[in-house]
Design a protein around this motif. Structure first.
Motif, PDB file in Angstrom:
ATOM      1  N   LEU A   1       3.035   0.807 -12.061  1.00 43.22           N
ATOM      2  CA  LEU A   1       2.867   1.285 -10.688  1.00 43.22           C
ATOM      3  C   LEU A   1       3.074   2.788 -10.594  1.00 43.22           C
ATOM      4  O   LEU A   1       2.394   3.474  -9.811  1.00 43.22           O
ATOM      5  N   SER A   2       3.971   3.322 -11.394  1.00 40.53           N
ATOM      6  CA  SER A   2       4.177   4.774 -11.414  1.00 40.53           C
ATOM      7  C   SER A   2       2.933   5.486 -11.912  1.00 40.53           C
ATOM      8  O   SER A   2       2.478   6.482 -11.334  1.00 40.53           O
TER       9      SER A   2
ATOM     10  N   ALA B   1       2.837   2.905  -4.078  1.00 36.54           N
ATOM     11  CA  ALA B   1       2.015   1.751  -4.431  1.00 36.54           C
ATOM     12  C   ALA B   1       2.212   0.622  -3.422  1.00 36.54           C
ATOM     13  O   ALA B   1       1.253  -0.043  -3.019  1.00 36.54           O
ATOM     14  N   TYR B   2       3.462   0.419  -3.014  1.00 33.66           N
ATOM     15  CA  TYR B   2       3.747  -0.615  -2.012  1.00 33.66           C
ATOM     16  C   TYR B   2       3.080  -0.270  -0.684  1.00 33.66           C
ATOM     17  O   TYR B   2       2.461  -1.129  -0.047  1.00 33.66           O
TER      18      TYR B   2
ATOM     19  N   GLU C   1       7.054   6.706  -6.395  1.00 37.08           N
ATOM     20  CA  GLU C   1       5.753   6.229  -6.878  1.00 37.08           C
ATOM     21  C   GLU C   1       5.594   4.734  -6.622  1.00 37.08           C
ATOM     22  O   GLU C   1       4.501   4.266  -6.251  1.00 37.08           O
ATOM     23  N   ILE C   2       6.641   3.969  -6.813  1.00 35.93           N
ATOM     24  CA  ILE C   2       6.604   2.540  -6.494  1.00 35.93           C
ATOM     25  C   ILE C   2       6.430   2.351  -4.985  1.00 35.93           C
ATOM     26  O   ILE C   2       5.664   1.485  -4.533  1.00 35.93           O
TER      27      ILE C   2
ATOM     28  N   ILE D   1      -0.181   4.362 -11.962  1.00 35.45           N
ATOM     29  CA  ILE D   1      -1.286   4.199 -11.023  1.00 35.45           C
ATOM     30  C   ILE D   1      -1.131   5.137  -9.826  1.00 35.45           C
ATOM     31  O   ILE D   1      -2.106   5.752  -9.368  1.00 35.45           O
ATOM     32  N   SER D   2       0.072   5.276  -9.334  1.00 34.87           N
ATOM     33  CA  SER D   2       0.302   6.190  -8.212  1.00 34.87           C
ATOM     34  C   SER D   2      -0.055   7.624  -8.589  1.00 34.87           C
ATOM     35  O   SER D   2      -0.640   8.362  -7.793  1.00 34.87           O
TER      36      SER D   2
ATOM     37  N   LEU E   1      -0.606  -2.347  -2.813  1.00 33.94           N
ATOM     38  CA  LEU E   1      -0.893  -2.811  -4.175  1.00 33.94           C
ATOM     39  C   LEU E   1       0.044  -3.927  -4.615  1.00 33.94           C
ATOM     40  O   LEU E   1      -0.315  -4.739  -5.462  1.00 33.94           O
ATOM     41  N   VAL E   2       1.274  -3.932  -4.089  1.00 33.45           N
ATOM     42  CA  VAL E   2       2.228  -4.996  -4.395  1.00 33.45           C
ATOM     43  C   VAL E   2       2.848  -5.475  -3.086  1.00 33.45           C
ATOM     44  O   VAL E   2       2.881  -4.745  -2.089  1.00 33.45           O
TER      45      VAL E   2
ATOM     46  N   ARG F   1       6.319  -3.409 -15.011  1.00 29.19           N
ATOM     47  CA  ARG F   1       5.746  -3.275 -13.678  1.00 29.19           C
ATOM     48  C   ARG F   1       6.059  -1.895 -13.082  1.00 29.19           C
ATOM     49  O   ARG F   1       5.200  -1.266 -12.458  1.00 29.19           O
TER      50      ARG F   1
ATOM     51  N   VAL G   1      -3.578  -5.648  -8.684  1.00 28.92           N
ATOM     52  CA  VAL G   1      -3.193  -4.307  -8.234  1.00 28.92           C
ATOM     53  C   VAL G   1      -4.427  -3.416  -8.091  1.00 28.92           C
ATOM     54  O   VAL G   1      -4.603  -2.715  -7.084  1.00 28.92           O
TER      55      VAL G   1
END
Length: 457
Positions: free
Chosen positions: A322-323, A356-357, A352-353, A325-326, A361-362, A318, A383
């Motif tokens: 997410l990294s 995304a948050y 990066e997480i 995708i960011s 996205l999460v 995960r 996501v």
């Protein structure tokens, strides 16, 4: 290009001319080209003996099928004698006809609107019959023209082409359309005056159609000169206006080359240098995902390992997903993420997480992110749909859910997310009725999915 990202269509066309040595599974080969041929007897494949054989549409489909078995093809709506009026009426009236593919006419049927909606590529050849009704050929072979009728016919063809394009786009705004130009159907006539008139007529009609096609962002293939270059081979029966298989092969090659050139032009305009860069990973040289990995590497959102490998078949956690995708979508964080279990990660990964948050996205999940957990196909779908919603500024609402039996017990948001990826052409199922939502995502699969998703941003 419309339906696919330019990169994906480029890969599709390259498969027509560069055989791949690898064998791909149904999961890996998820970019099935859905190809619909519309038009008259040329689209149907009528040959010089007035028999339905391999026309240009069949040859386009066959060349792709021979390499990857990655095409769904239907020429069932192509019909000898059809005019632009017939094609337009078929669409407006939403006719249903048997599917006709490389195996011949099927017992299965399809409605034309559904076929258009599902199509990635449409080829169209029609208009000759609109004009030929104003051209009379005597028993001795001489030709006479109804000048007023021909002029009227050219105007009607142009108008109907515009209506056909607009009607198709109203059903499927993302489809690519290639139009075959007309050719001189009577090259055997010896009278030079008649030949001059015929060639002028063909040029006039083609220019008129080309203008409409290109105005509507379609691709127009000029084939008149190609056919004229060896008319004895390509139109071997002086009493018949239809091409031989050799003639259809020339047309098919020209249409796909025009398609390829338009793709290359668009790619060059977008990223003229980046597309040519090859990732330096030894373990991706013969991998099915090489081209996607090259693009992901070139665009800077995926990299390899210190030992020079990419590990394309390794599952992704995960945190890793997410990294990536960011980076792929250049998401930025303005504050730390509220997760207690990511503090031991590098600051860049935490940022990066957090990005995304912050983009939604999460979810927070009681302060835990579970960074080491492998991300599943259904979780990635969520996501990416949330990302799409954030970028579009509106929620995705499917007209109907994807046809996968194994997602029926999932929450509606997850079903909608899987439908989003399916409808967008980003992923397909592992079979016609399964999505395998609990399946893991490999690094190669993520590269492929993000290249597709990034192109649709």
């Amino acid at each position: 290009m419309k339906r696919f990202s330019v990169f994906v269509v480029l890969l599709m066309v390259l498969q027509l001319i560069l055989p791949f040595s690898t064998t791909v599974s149904a999961e890996e080969n998820s970019d099935l080209l859905n190809y619909l041929a519309l038009g008259d007897s040329l689209a149907a494949g009528m040959n010089e003996n007035s028999e339905i054989g391999l026309g240009y549409a069949d040859l386009i489909a066959k060349s792709y099928m021979d390499e990857q078995e990655g095409i769904q093809f239907n020429k069932g709506f192509s019909y000898p004698g059809y005019t632009t009026v017939n094609v337009l009426n078929d669409i407006v009236e939403n006719v249903t006809k048997p599917i006709y593919d490389l195996n011949g006419q099927s017992e299965k049927t399809a409605s034309i609107k559904q076929a258009i909606q599902e199509a990635d590529l449409i080829t169209l050849s029609v208009g000759a019959n609109d004009i030929l009704k104003y051209v009379t050929r005597s028993e001795t072979g001489s030709i006479t023209f109804d000048a007023a009728g021909v002029l009227k016919g050219v105007q009607e063809v142009s108008s109907n082409y515009d209506k056909i394009f607009k009607t198709i786009y109203s059903i499927n705004p993302n489809v690519d359309i290639i139009v075959m130009g007309l050719y001189n159907p009577f090259p055997a006539i010896q009278d030079p005056v008649i030949q001059t008139q015929l060639n002028m007529l063909v040029t006039t009609i083609n220019n008129s159609i080309k203008n409409i096609v290109e105005t509507n962002k379609g691709i127009f293939s000029e084939v008149a000169q190609l056919i004229a270059a060896d008319s004895k081979a390509y139109l071997p029966n002086p009493a018949n206006i239809h091409l031989s298989e050799a003639g259809y092969k020339v047309v098919a090659d020209k249409m796909m080359n025009d398609y390829l050139n338009s793709i290359i032009k668009e790619v060059e305009e977008m990223t003229p240098e980046e597309v040519l860069k090859e990732a330096p990973f030894q373990d991706t040289k013969n991998h099915w995902g090489k081209e996607y990995i090259d693009i992901a590497y070139t665009q800077g959102f995926m990299s390899g390992f210190q030992d020079g490998s990419f590990k394309p078949n390794a599952n992704m956690t995960r945190a890793q997903v997410l990294s990536v995708i960011s980076r792929a979508f250049e998401l930025k964080a303005t504050k730390p993420a509220p997760f207690k279990d990511i503090s031991h990660y590098a600051q860049q990964t935490q940022n990066e997480i957090a990005a995304a948050y912050e983009a939604g996205l999460v979810l927070e999940n009681d302060g835990y992110f579970n960074p080491q957990g492998n991300i599943t196909r259904s979780q990635l779908a969520l996501v990416l749909m949330r990302l799409s919603n954030a970028l579009a500024g509106e929620e995705f609402e499917p007209k109907e859910l994807a046809p996968f039996k194994d997602i029926e017990n999932y929450a509606y948001e997850t079903q909608a997310a899987i439908t989003y990826l399916f409808d967008s052409g980003i992923v397909q199922g592992t079979s016609a009725t399964t999505f395998s939502p609990q399946g893991n995502i490999t690094r190669a699969q993520l590269a492929k999915i993000l290249v597709l998703a990034n192109s649709k941003e």
